[in-house]
Design an enzyme around this catalytic site. Structure first.
Site, PDB file in Angstrom:
ATOM      1  N   GLU A 148     -10.619  -2.329   3.643  1.00  0.00           N
ATOM      2  CA  GLU A 148      -9.322  -1.790   4.049  1.00  0.00           C
ATOM      3  C   GLU A 148      -9.107  -0.413   3.403  1.00  0.00           C
ATOM      4  O   GLU A 148      -9.745  -0.081   2.397  1.00  0.00           O
ATOM      5  CB  GLU A 148      -8.190  -2.733   3.619  1.00  0.00           C
ATOM      6  CG  GLU A 148      -8.304  -4.126   4.241  1.00  0.00           C
ATOM      7  CD  GLU A 148      -7.148  -5.071   3.891  1.00  0.00           C
ATOM      8  OE1 GLU A 148      -6.691  -5.764   4.805  1.00  0.00           O
ATOM      9  OE2 GLU A 148      -6.721  -5.122   2.726  1.00  0.00           O
TER      10      GLU A 148
ATOM     11  N   ASP B  32       0.780  -1.245   0.000  1.00  0.00           N
ATOM     12  CA  ASP B  32       0.000   0.000   0.000  1.00  0.00           C
ATOM     13  C   ASP B  32       0.814   1.300   0.000  1.00  0.00           C
ATOM     14  O   ASP B  32       1.737   1.440   0.801  1.00  0.00           O
ATOM     15  CB  ASP B  32      -0.867   0.095   1.263  1.00  0.00           C
ATOM     16  CG  ASP B  32      -1.618  -1.161   1.600  1.00  0.00           C
ATOM     17  OD1 ASP B  32      -1.483  -2.155   0.886  1.00  0.00           O
ATOM     18  OD2 ASP B  32      -2.334  -1.147   2.613  1.00  0.00           O
TER      19      ASP B  32
HETATM   20  C1  FRU Z   1      -3.981  -3.633   2.608  1.00  0.00           C
HETATM   21  C2  FRU Z   1      -3.409  -4.015   3.969  1.00  0.00           C
HETATM   22  C3  FRU Z   1      -3.819  -3.010   5.010  1.00  0.00           C
HETATM   23  C4  FRU Z   1      -2.741  -3.140   6.036  1.00  0.00           C
HETATM   24  C5  FRU Z   1      -1.527  -3.398   5.179  1.00  0.00           C
HETATM   25  C6  FRU Z   1      -0.513  -4.311   5.797  1.00  0.00           C
HETATM   26  O1  FRU Z   1      -3.266  -4.142   1.532  1.00  0.00           O
HETATM   27  O2  FRU Z   1      -3.821  -5.320   4.303  1.00  0.00           O
HETATM   28  O3  FRU Z   1      -5.118  -3.227   5.539  1.00  0.00           O
HETATM   29  O4  FRU Z   1      -2.607  -1.980   6.821  1.00  0.00           O
HETATM   30  O5  FRU Z   1      -1.994  -3.969   3.972  1.00  0.00           O
HETATM   31  O6  FRU Z   1       0.643  -4.398   5.015  1.00  0.00           O
END
Ligand code: FRU
Length: 496
Positions: free
Chosen positions: A204, A22
């Site tokens: 998310e 992300d």
């Molecule tokens: C989304 C996610 C988020 C989390 C991060 C962990 O891709 O699962 O929810 O904060 O990646 O790397």
């Protein structure tokens, strides 16, 4: 090896020799665009989650910076955002030198007394985002939840007052939870949004912002974006959005679909940031110049993310996209374009032709061959059941980008796009509903070494997919299957 480095994009950000997911903490500050991101500083698969960092003056050329916020024995540092605390409300800086404040998710490990929970924490920078200190009293906001994460903070200034607002998720409840704060440390619950529309996977990385409707600064509409995994329109990870109002407390959607049909039938009616397989965890920049709303997504899919055949790096970011809001067919639709200046190329196009009449044929166009290019094509339908283009082609592979006018579908077929064998879930034919009012289909396609991003109909519809073709597969062709179609005009420009 040579082979895997051949996939490294020319236009898209990748970490030098590590894993990323992300985008985090996107902010324009001091004339610099900061891109932080979920990063494994020690490898090229997911793990040791920390915030990597890159900077750019123009969103085109990125410089990788030292790791910004590191995991430790107690916590992984999951996704979040950064605000410029210009009034020093947090007290982390001074009035004369106010801080940048990162709000991130602490994913507590076994060694922590908070093991098994996720809560929101702060870090601050007094040097414009290059070095960071974690706040000693972390976490600042806990719900005793295992899936409370991905805080996106922004300054709300409106009828209800002036304060910080956080949008985060209770991922497994399909809820966006909203909080407010005066100082970024003490948070008060405002309201929840969801479940609504797509709930085929956990929610998310939310975002909440206002945009002018049809360019009218007097008429603002709020947009709530939320990513979900799986449950995307073509499988796996994807981002949906809602339009509506935010009164400083509650987000009210005007785009929730509530009829009784199966969710699988309704996927086509939901609003998606991108219909492809490889655009996830998209969030927007804080403080982009001139009130612009610029978004970046992670160009990968949790279905196969750790297996894509690249090394030593793994996963690119998308091109930066500028968002606007238009009224179409009685609803508010996001329009997306690649930010001006974020890609550059040859001054003159390699090919500029049209109209070309196609009748039940596939016609090669050697002059349009290439690996990194912008393709602008406008078609009108004839009697063909499908027409379109094949990019990154050779006699044994190619990526098909087509329109089926009867079904009203845009198609991206990557089943023969190159290396597809690393994961059973990768080869796919991905489709999206495409409308036309004047019989024209306008496609703006950015091809890079390992990706295709299609912006259709002035950016009303976007479809992004990774591909892993042979380096030598540079062929370009046009086709019409079972009848006629016209390529009204075609422009192909090499990008650097
Ligand atoms: C989304 C996610 C988020 C989390 C991060 C962990 O891709 O699962 O929810 O904060 O990646 O790397």
């Amino acid at each position: 090896t040579m082979h895997t480095e051949a996939f490294r994009p020319a236009l898209h950000y990748t970490a030098r020799d590590t894993w990323l997911n992300d985008p985090n903490g996107l902010i324009h500050h001091g004339g610099v665009y900061h891109l932080y991101y979920q990063n494994n500083p020690f490898g090229n698969i997911w793990g040791n989650m920390s915030w990597g960092h890159a900077t750019s003056d123009d969103l085109a050329d990125w410089t990788e910076q030292p790791l910004a916020i590191a995991c430790d024995a107690q916590e992984d540092v999951f996704s979040g955002s950064i605000v410029f605390d210009s009034q020093n409300s947090s007290g982390f800086g001074t009035d004369a030198a106010p801080p940048l404040v990162a709000v991130y998710t602490s994913a507590f490990k076994e060694a922590s007394p908070l093991r098994g929970t996720q809560a929101q924490s702060l870090a601050y920078s007094l040097d414009g985002g290059f070095t960071w200190k974690k706040y000693a009293a972390n976490p600042v906001l806990s719900r005793n939840s295992a899936d409370f994460r991905d805080p996106k903070v922004f300054r709300y200034d409106g009828p209800a007052g002036s304060y910080w607002v956080m949008a985060a998720v209770e991922a497994k409840d399909y809820k966006v939870v909203l909080y407010k704060s005066e100082d970024l440390k003490i948070w008060e619950h405002l309201s929840d949004f969801g479940p609504a529309n797509a709930t085929g996977g956990i929610w998310e990385c939310p975002d909440l912002f206002a945009l002018p409707v049809d360019g009218n600064p007097e008429e603002l509409k709020w947009v709530l974006t939320v990513n979900l995994n799986p449950g995307g329109p073509n499988g796996g990870s994807a981002g949906q959005y809602f339009t509506g109002g935010f009164d400083g407390v509650t987000f009210t959607s005007d785009s929730t679909i509530t009829n009784g049909r199966q969710e699988s039938d309704r996927l086509n009616e939901y609003q998606w940031l991108d219909w492809g397989r490889d655009y996830y965890a998209a969030v927007s920049f804080s403080d982009a110049p001139n009130g612009r709303r610029i978004m970046i997504g992670w160009m990968n899919n949790w279905d196969y993310a750790n297996q894509i055949p690249t090394s030593p790096w793994r996963s690119p970011m998308s091109l930066p996209r500028e968002l606007s809001l238009a009224t179409t067919g009685g609803r508010h639709t996001l329009l997306q374009t690649v930010v001006d200046g974020a890609v550059s190329g040859d001054e003159a196009p390699a090919v500029q032709v049209g109209p070309i009449h196609l009748t039940s044929e596939t016609r090669q166009m050697p002059a349009a061959a290439g690996t990194v290019q912008l393709i602008e094509a406008e078609f009108t339908a004839g009697t063909a059941e499908e027409f379109g283009l094949i990019v990154r082609g050779s006699d044994k592979e190619g990526t098909r980008i087509g329109i089926n006018p009867t079904k009203g579908r845009l198609i991206l077929d990557r089943t023969a796009s190159g290396d597809t064998g690393f994961h059973a879930g990768f080869p796919s034919v991905d489709t999206a509903p495409v409308n036309t009012e004047n019989g024209r289909y306008a496609l703006k396609i950015y091809v890079d070494h390992c990706s295709v991003e299609i912006f259709a109909q002035q950016g009303e519809l976007v479809l992004t997919d990774l591909i892993f073709p042979e380096k030598a597969s540079t062929g370009f062709s046009m086709y019409a299957h079972g009848g006629t179609a016209t390529l009204e005009n075609l422009r192909v420009t090499h990008l650097a």
